[in-house]
Every structure is written in C-alpha cells, then in structure tokens.
Design an enzyme around this catalytic site. Structure first.
Site, mmCIF file in Angstrom:
data_model
loop_
_atom_site.group_PDB
_atom_site.id
_atom_site.type_symbol
_atom_site.label_atom_id
_atom_site.label_comp_id
_atom_site.label_asym_id
_atom_site.label_seq_id
_atom_site.Cartn_x
_atom_site.Cartn_y
_atom_site.Cartn_z
ATOM 1 N N ASP A 213 30.520 -58.822 -41.718
ATOM 2 C CA ASP A 213 30.571 -60.151 -42.340
ATOM 3 C C ASP A 213 30.470 -59.975 -43.849
ATOM 4 O O ASP A 213 30.836 -58.929 -44.377
ATOM 5 C CB ASP A 213 29.461 -61.045 -41.775
ATOM 6 N N HIS A 236 33.613 -59.075 -45.087
ATOM 7 C CA HIS A 236 34.336 -60.270 -45.499
ATOM 8 C C HIS A 236 34.323 -60.469 -47.010
ATOM 9 O O HIS A 236 34.707 -61.528 -47.487
ATOM 10 C CB HIS A 236 33.755 -61.509 -44.809
#
Length: 413
Positions: A213, A236
């Site tokens: 993430d 991310h």
C-alpha cells in the site's frame, strides 16, 4: 599491591555498570525469548518498572533473541523527564493467531514524552496469517502505534510483514522517524509503511519502504510534515490522503515531500480525496525532487506544488489533475516536469477544474487542456540528488509516473 587494588576497582566499576538501575532487562522480568512462549507480561512488567523509576534516563532492554508477543501497551505518563528508551535488539514476533489482537494495535506507545524507540532489531507482524481477513471494514492490527507522544524518536529498526499498517503516528507532536527498513509483499493489503494523522511537526527521513500500500500516507490533521530521503517501492507511492472520508476530519497544511525515489509503484506522488465530503482544507503541499521509475497509473485543495519531477512512466498519462467542480483546485504549480514514456510512446495529460501555473514544462507534455501555450521558461537549476536511504541501496533511475490530484472520485485508503 597498588596494581591489585586498581584491578579490583576497575572490576567493581564494570559490575556496577552491568547492574545499572537505569536499564530494565525484560529477561529479568520473566521473558523466555524462545519464539513460542508469550512474553507479553514480562514486557509490560519491565515497562512499568522503567516508566515508574523516576531516576532520569531509563532503558527498557530487549536483548537479542526471539520474543513472541500478544498485545503490548507501553503506557505513560512516566515519572521523571527521561529520555525513556525502548531498546529492541532482538526480534519481536506476532502470534500466529491474528484474533489475539482485538484493539487495532499489536504494540502501542502512548502518552510518553521524550521516548526513543530504537535498537537495530526487527518487528515481524507475520501478516501472512492475517491478510486473508483484511477488507475495507475489517482493518488489521497496526504493528506499532505511537499515540499522544511529544518529542519522540523512532529509528534504526526493521519492520516486516505487518498485519495492517506497519507504523502509525497519531495525536502526537515533534516526532522524528529515521533509518527504518519496512518490507512486505507488493500484494499485501493495507500494509502502509508509515501512516500519520492529527500530528504536528513530524519528520520522516532516510527510510526504505516497500509494501502493498502507500509507503507514506498522510491523513487529516497533519501540520508541518517533512518527508525526505525515502526510497519507496513496491507499493502505492507517497500519498496525501485519503481526505474527506469521515465526518469531523481536521484541515491539513504544511506538507513537504522531497528528495525521494519511487520505483515500481502503482502511483507516484498523489493527493487522494473523497467526494462527497464535509468541508475540509488541504493546503501548502509541496512535492519536490521526486525521481520515479515505471509507475502505473468537497475537499478544497490549494497551494500545491510539483517541482522537479523527472523520469519515466508506463502510464499513458503524464499529468493527471482531476479536481472537483464544486471546489476547483487553486494555486497549483508545475515546474520542471520532465516525464518520458517507457518505449517512446506518446503521452497525454488531463487537467480538470484547475488552471496550473506552468514553468519549464514542454507544451507537448502538458497538452491543450492543461494550458499548453501558456508556459513560461523556468530558470535552469540542477535537480538535487536524491538522498540515499539506509538499509538497502536504491539506484536512482530516470523515471516519473503521472502525478495526480483526484478530489472527485473515492479512492480506497
């Protein structure tokens, strides 16, 4: 005789140092360090003794070894001024059963001022036992939460495979995070490296993060944050937000993210917001000297700066500024943006409900809907070399994915 007396005196000094009342060794409080026995009680008892000592600088010592722990809270306030050092030299291992953790945190340090968490050890969340249960409504425990802390330091530790976020700093001020190594598989869910919320004057520097993430996620209520020298990827990217997801969120301002590398992430440098949302402001945000390699591609946003963004992208969009029609973005700057497509494919850009100030960006890259033809040359200035991060070296490579400001579409946290 004098020689013998000197030897005895030195030996006595060494013995006194070994019995330093300022050090509280978890082994002396019953820890087994065998990786199977639950050592939580020993850690808590050792901390109570250290926190209540009131003798000046004190240290909770975790010697080399493997310690299996359930939920552990290092709670304050403590007696005396500290510093209160948690010296983790060994490996902390989570329980194989994630249902052991029922309060959203595996390890928490709360209401302790002047705390230092360090030691060169490892915190292993054994997340593979928990990731199958993770979804938007069932957040997994955070490996380490720092809450209600003033003048704290977190450094020189390795985090591996958290069940949820690896670290979280919230309701705190004047906290420095540096020299961490944070690792989890690129497909591990909701394993943000460092998450921040409702905190002031925070510094994150010289850290290597690769997770499933956001490498760093900046939540609401953060004021005066510096992120510098972070090597990010996989994951991310470096993210401000998500913002506007919940009621009663606090404004965010004074965010600087600079001299970082982003490699092999799904996003680059971005701001994430939800719509519709309660009134909220995010302002004075600067992304500067970000080097990216092969990235995929009603909150009021203002005073946003993208400066010296260079490299390559595998996304067809070099620039994506998608702002709310009800609350258009103001004061957006694009300066010295040099993004090329991997494979020399043509690039496009999208700007919606925003008119950025553009300097040193090619018309062909900006596109007509982002203001091509209105560019002004920026003064030539060298891009500051990306600060090296500890742990494992990351070779800077020319790269840059699309930067995006997306206040209109919900984005998962």
């Amino acid at each position: 005789m004098a020689m013998l007396r000197l030897i005895l005196v030195v030996a006595g000094l060494i013995a006194c140092a070994a019995q330093d009342p300022g050090a509280f060794d978890v082994m002396k409080f019953g820890a087994k360090a065998d990786g199977t026995h639950d050592d939580s009680t020993a850690f808590i008892e050792a901390w109570k003794a250290a926190c209540g000592a009131g003798t000046g600088p004190v240290t909770l010592l975790v010697p080399p070894g493997t310690y299996m722990l359930g939920e552990v809270v290092f709670a304050g306030p403590c007696k005396g001024e500290g510093p209160f050092t948690i010296e983790i030299q060994g490996t902390l291992m989570a329980n194989n059963d994630p249902s052991t953790y029922t309060h959203g945190a595996w390890i928490m340090v709360e209401h302790v001022n002047n705390v230092v968490i360090t030691g060169g050890g490892m915190i292993n969340g054994k997340g593979s036992n928990a990731w199958q249960y993770a979804d938007g409504s069932n957040m997994m425990p955070v490996s380490l939460i720092i809450q209600g802390v003033g003048f704290g330091k977190l450094n020189n530790l390795t985090f591996v495979d958290s069940m949820g976020f690896h670290t979280k700093v919230t309701d705190s001020h004047d906290v420095e995070v540096t020299g961490l190594s944070i690792k989890a598989p690129g497909d591990s869910p909701n394993t943000d490296g460092i998450h921040l919320s409702k905190s002031t004057n925070i510094k994150i520097t010289n850290t290597v993060i690769g997770t499933g993430d956001d490498c760093v996620s900046v939540g609401h209520g953060v004021v005066d944050l510096l992120v510098e020298g972070v090597a990010c990827g996989p994951g991310h990217g470096l993210s401000v937000g998500s913002l506007g997801k919940r009621d009663h969120e606090m404004d965010l301002r004074g965010i600087t993210i600079r001299n970082c590398t982003i490699t092999g992430t799904t996003n680059g440098a971005r701001i994430k917001t939800f719509a519709p949302s309660p009134p909220l402001s995010a302002s004075n945000i600067t992304f500067e000297n970000i080097n990216m390699t092969d990235k995929e591609s009603s909150v009021k946003l203002s005073d946003i700066h993208f400066i010296n963004i260079s490299g390559t992208t595998i996304s067809p969009q070099a620039i994506h500024l998608d702002c709310s029609g009800d609350n258009p973005c103001d004061g957006v700057e694009l300066t010295n943006i040099d993004i090329k497509a991997s494979g020399n494919k043509p690039l496009t850009s999208l700007c919606s409900h925003v008119t950025p100030t553009i300097k040193g960006v090619l018309d062909a890259l900006v596109g007509a809907n982002c203001g091509a033809g209105a560019t002004t040359p920026a003064p030539a200035e060298p891009i500051t070399p990306v600060a090296s991060a500890p742990a494992e070296p990351v070779t800077p490579a020319a790269s840059a994915p699309a930067t995006s400001v997306t206040p209109t579409a919900p984005t998962p946290a």
